[in-house]
Enzyme design. Sequence first.
Site, PDB file in Angstrom:
ATOM      1  CG  ASP A  37      37.900  -6.015 -55.058  1.00 47.59           C
ATOM      2  OD1 ASP A  37      37.225  -5.281 -55.807  1.00 47.59           O
ATOM      3  OD2 ASP A  37      39.082  -6.315 -55.281  1.00 47.59           O
ATOM      4  CE  LYS A  49      34.209  -0.309 -53.000  1.00 48.36           C
ATOM      5  NZ  LYS A  49      35.150  -1.426 -52.746  1.00 48.36           N
ATOM      6  N   GLY A  72      35.206  -2.439 -59.747  1.00 54.14           N
ATOM      7  CA  GLY A  72      34.394  -3.568 -60.232  1.00 54.14           C
ATOM      8  C   GLY A  72      33.454  -3.960 -59.117  1.00 54.14           C
ATOM      9  CG  HIS A  73      31.371  -1.527 -57.248  1.00 49.27           C
ATOM     10  ND1 HIS A  73      30.936  -0.295 -56.859  1.00 49.27           N
ATOM     11  CD2 HIS A  73      32.703  -1.541 -56.984  1.00 49.27           C
ATOM     12  CE1 HIS A  73      31.953   0.405 -56.381  1.00 49.27           C
ATOM     13  NE2 HIS A  73      33.044  -0.329 -56.464  1.00 49.27           N
ATOM     14  CD  GLN A 115      38.809   2.939 -57.041  1.00 50.23           C
ATOM     15  OE1 GLN A 115      38.366   4.066 -57.021  1.00 50.23           O
ATOM     16  NE2 GLN A 115      38.469   2.058 -57.957  1.00 50.23           N
TER      17      GLN A 115
HETATM   18  P1  GDP Z   1      33.134  -4.194 -54.403  1.00 47.08           P
HETATM   19  O1  GDP Z   1      34.183  -3.794 -55.371  1.00 47.08           O
HETATM   20  O2  GDP Z   1      33.401  -3.688 -53.023  1.00 47.08           O
HETATM   21  O3  GDP Z   1      31.739  -3.870 -54.848  1.00 47.08           O
HETATM   22  O4  GDP Z   1      33.210  -5.799 -54.286  1.00 47.08           O
HETATM   23  P2  GDP Z   1      33.390  -6.855 -55.519  1.00 47.08           P
HETATM   24  O5  GDP Z   1      32.102  -6.967 -56.226  1.00 47.08           O
HETATM   25  O6  GDP Z   1      34.605  -6.521 -56.303  1.00 47.08           O
HETATM   26  O7  GDP Z   1      33.755  -8.169 -54.715  1.00 47.08           O
HETATM   27  C1  GDP Z   1      32.915  -8.667 -53.723  1.00 47.08           C
HETATM   28  C2  GDP Z   1      32.512 -10.099 -54.111  1.00 47.08           C
HETATM   29  O8  GDP Z   1      31.921 -10.720 -52.999  1.00 47.08           O
HETATM   30  C3  GDP Z   1      31.454 -10.161 -55.197  1.00 47.08           C
HETATM   31  O9  GDP Z   1      31.667 -11.329 -55.955  1.00 47.08           O
HETATM   32  C4  GDP Z   1      30.143 -10.247 -54.429  1.00 47.08           C
HETATM   33  O10 GDP Z   1      29.097 -10.884 -55.156  1.00 47.08           O
HETATM   34  C5  GDP Z   1      30.575 -11.081 -53.267  1.00 47.08           C
HETATM   35  N1  GDP Z   1      29.854 -10.853 -52.016  1.00 47.08           N
HETATM   36  C6  GDP Z   1      29.443  -9.693 -51.450  1.00 47.08           C
HETATM   37  N2  GDP Z   1      28.927  -9.918 -50.226  1.00 47.08           N
HETATM   38  C7  GDP Z   1      29.033 -11.246 -50.010  1.00 47.08           C
HETATM   39  C8  GDP Z   1      28.716 -12.095 -48.893  1.00 47.08           C
HETATM   40  O11 GDP Z   1      28.244 -11.670 -47.856  1.00 47.08           O
HETATM   41  N3  GDP Z   1      28.995 -13.437 -49.036  1.00 47.08           N
HETATM   42  C9  GDP Z   1      29.547 -13.953 -50.192  1.00 47.08           C
HETATM   43  N4  GDP Z   1      29.779 -15.270 -50.241  1.00 47.08           N
HETATM   44  N5  GDP Z   1      29.850 -13.181 -51.237  1.00 47.08           N
HETATM   45  C10 GDP Z   1      29.615 -11.846 -51.140  1.00 47.08           C
HETATM   46  P1  IMO Z   2      36.661  -1.599 -56.151  1.00 43.21           P
HETATM   47  O1  IMO Z   2      35.828  -0.361 -56.267  1.00 43.21           O
HETATM   48  C1  IMO Z   2      40.570  -3.412 -55.492  1.00 43.21           C
HETATM   49  C2  IMO Z   2      44.049  -1.106 -56.836  1.00 43.21           C
HETATM   50  C3  IMO Z   2      44.852  -1.711 -57.986  1.00 43.21           C
HETATM   51  C4  IMO Z   2      46.234  -1.193 -57.644  1.00 43.21           C
HETATM   52  C5  IMO Z   2      45.945   0.214 -57.104  1.00 43.21           C
HETATM   53  C6  IMO Z   2      46.119   1.324 -58.125  1.00 43.21           C
HETATM   54  O2  IMO Z   2      36.180  -2.720 -56.982  1.00 43.21           O
HETATM   55  O3  IMO Z   2      36.875  -1.980 -54.720  1.00 43.21           O
HETATM   56  P2  IMO Z   2      44.683   2.132 -60.213  1.00 43.21           P
HETATM   57  O4  IMO Z   2      44.308   1.421 -61.472  1.00 43.21           O
HETATM   58  O5  IMO Z   2      43.514   2.597 -59.406  1.00 43.21           O
HETATM   59  O6  IMO Z   2      45.698   3.215 -60.413  1.00 43.21           O
HETATM   60  O7  IMO Z   2      45.440   0.996 -59.324  1.00 43.21           O
HETATM   61  O8  IMO Z   2      44.611   0.179 -56.657  1.00 43.21           O
HETATM   62  N1  IMO Z   2      42.606  -0.932 -57.111  1.00 43.21           N
HETATM   63  C7  IMO Z   2      41.646  -1.731 -56.599  1.00 43.21           C
HETATM   64  N2  IMO Z   2      41.743  -2.849 -55.847  1.00 43.21           N
HETATM   65  N3  IMO Z   2      39.362  -2.903 -55.818  1.00 43.21           N
HETATM   66  C8  IMO Z   2      39.244  -1.779 -56.547  1.00 43.21           C
HETATM   67  O9  IMO Z   2      38.068  -1.185 -56.804  1.00 43.21           O
HETATM   68  C9  IMO Z   2      40.433  -1.149 -57.016  1.00 43.21           C
HETATM   69  N4  IMO Z   2      40.675  -0.050 -57.761  1.00 43.21           N
HETATM   70  C10 IMO Z   2      42.007   0.070 -57.794  1.00 43.21           C
HETATM   71  O10 IMO Z   2      44.782  -3.112 -57.962  1.00 43.21           O
HETATM   72  O11 IMO Z   2      46.776  -1.947 -56.577  1.00 43.21           O
HETATM   73 MG    MG Z   3      35.520  -4.651 -56.714  1.00 45.15          MG
END
Ligand code: GDP
Ligand code: IMO
Ligand code: MG
Length: 427
Positions: free
Chosen positions: A13, A16, A42-43, A225
């Site tokens: 998270d 990415k 979840g991106h 991840q």
């Molecule tokens: P990912 O799994 O690595 O793609 O990241 P997620 O989407 O799960 O979580 C990142 C969160 O941070 C999302 O809600 C993005 O919209 C938000 N985000 C990404 N870059 C920035 C930033 O520079 N500033 C802020 N405030 N939010 C950001």
């Molecule tokens: P993105 O791509 C954050 C974590 C789960 C758990 C562990 C194992 O959005 O960054 P799994 O279901 O993969 O067997 O769970 O990994 N986990 C993540 N945490 N971001 C993710 O994906 C994750 N994908 C798995 O919370 O701790």
């Molecule tokens: Mg994510």
Amino acid sequence: MPAIVVLGAQWGDEGKGKATDLLATTDPIDYVVRTSGGHNAGHTIVVNGEKYATHLLPSGILTPGATSVIANGVVVSPEALFRELDGLVARGVEVADLKVSANAHVIASYHATIDKVTERFLGKNQIGTTGRGIGPAYADKINRVGVRVADLFDEKILREKVDAALDVRNHLLTKVYNRRAIEVDAVVEELLSYADRLQPMVCDTSLLLNQALDAGQTVLFEGAQATMLDVDHGTYPFVTSSNPVAGGVCVGAGIGPTRIDRVIGVIKAYTTRVGSGPFPTELFDDDGVQLQQLGGEIGVSTGRTRRCGWYDAVVARYASRVNGLTELFLTKLDILGAWERIPVCVAYEIDGERVDEMPMTQTEFHHAKPVYEYFDGWMSDISGCRSFDDLPANAQVYVRALEEMSGAKIWGVGVGPGREQTVVVHG
Ligand code: GDP
Ligand code: IMO
Ligand code: MG
């Protein structure tokens, strides 16, 4: 730059999705590829204030002109795949061309059942998985009883494979977990129902991507991840069941390491983690609550609250090392605008001794206490900044200090969720 890897440098998270979307829209990208994990990811992408979330699909599905690829290293739930595609179409999104590897392993509904039952059985030792069946699907793959995408197109073979996969699983379910056995017929029927829709998307994605690279096309590998969730290099056993590190891209896509030009580690200006496992800079005070609230730290896939803590430069240096990072993309710097003083973990204290690198054993990591250095905050809203010089002096100092201690140069800084809310540090 023909082959670019974007991956998570912390526990997931990091942003990415935003980094991938930014690269895919500022440079012409021909392919955006997922190489590991599944719909546990979840991106989030925010375009013109509109928010999109991708799970199994690469974010490139939203980029006109780019082909999206789900490569062999991914575990594919056809049900999740079609649900996600239909969800985007229902929102009026013109989804890009999609290719799925014939060799990718399939997640059927029983994998999620086993995931949840196993977690319940672990009790207080549970991993806190996403419950999507990721671990059981990779376990079948390694146990050589997995079903692959190509198997969906031959009913006889499919039945044999499902039969073999469920043989041991059903003994476990009925005799250990005290659950009902899963019926082979029901699983075969479920998987066959996806075959017609899936077939036109299926191809040899390794060949496709190698040919694209031979032709000088640009391929972006979108990590899911993160490094600290890697089954080999992360905080085992509190990890996912795949290799999200840079090396996993080669295995998960069928390309050689010599093909890769840039490896970009996405890292937050602080740290978050979902699920169980050690996290040295985790905060249990008001600062933690504030980071969680200001950062909107709620999981995109499961809606779980993310654990929050300060930036950990030991983790950053480790991620730079095990991935051979060429650059870092630092996200969410804007969130730190509320603090007068910002702590950064520069080393650990383990059993009374200072340790500057990731300790060798998990036991030591569990005992690690952060050693903090403190930086003056900037106490202002930086979400409108568009160049490094626009950033307040203290924010510039913070970025340069992180760069110094994190093992790779910082290519860009995120100052908000929007595609345009980015500051390029090294163009
Ligand atoms: P990912 O799994 O690595 O793609 O990241 P997620 O989407 O799960 O979580 C990142 C969160 O941070 C999302 O809600 C993005 O919209 C938000 N985000 C990404 N870059 C920035 C930033 O520079 N500033 C802020 N405030 N939010 C950001
Ligand atoms: P993105 O791509 C954050 C974590 C789960 C758990 C562990 C194992 O959005 O960054 P799994 O279901 O993969 O067997 O769970 O990994 N986990 C993540 N945490 N971001 C993710 O994906 C994750 N994908 C798995 O919370 O701790
Ligand atoms: Mg994510």
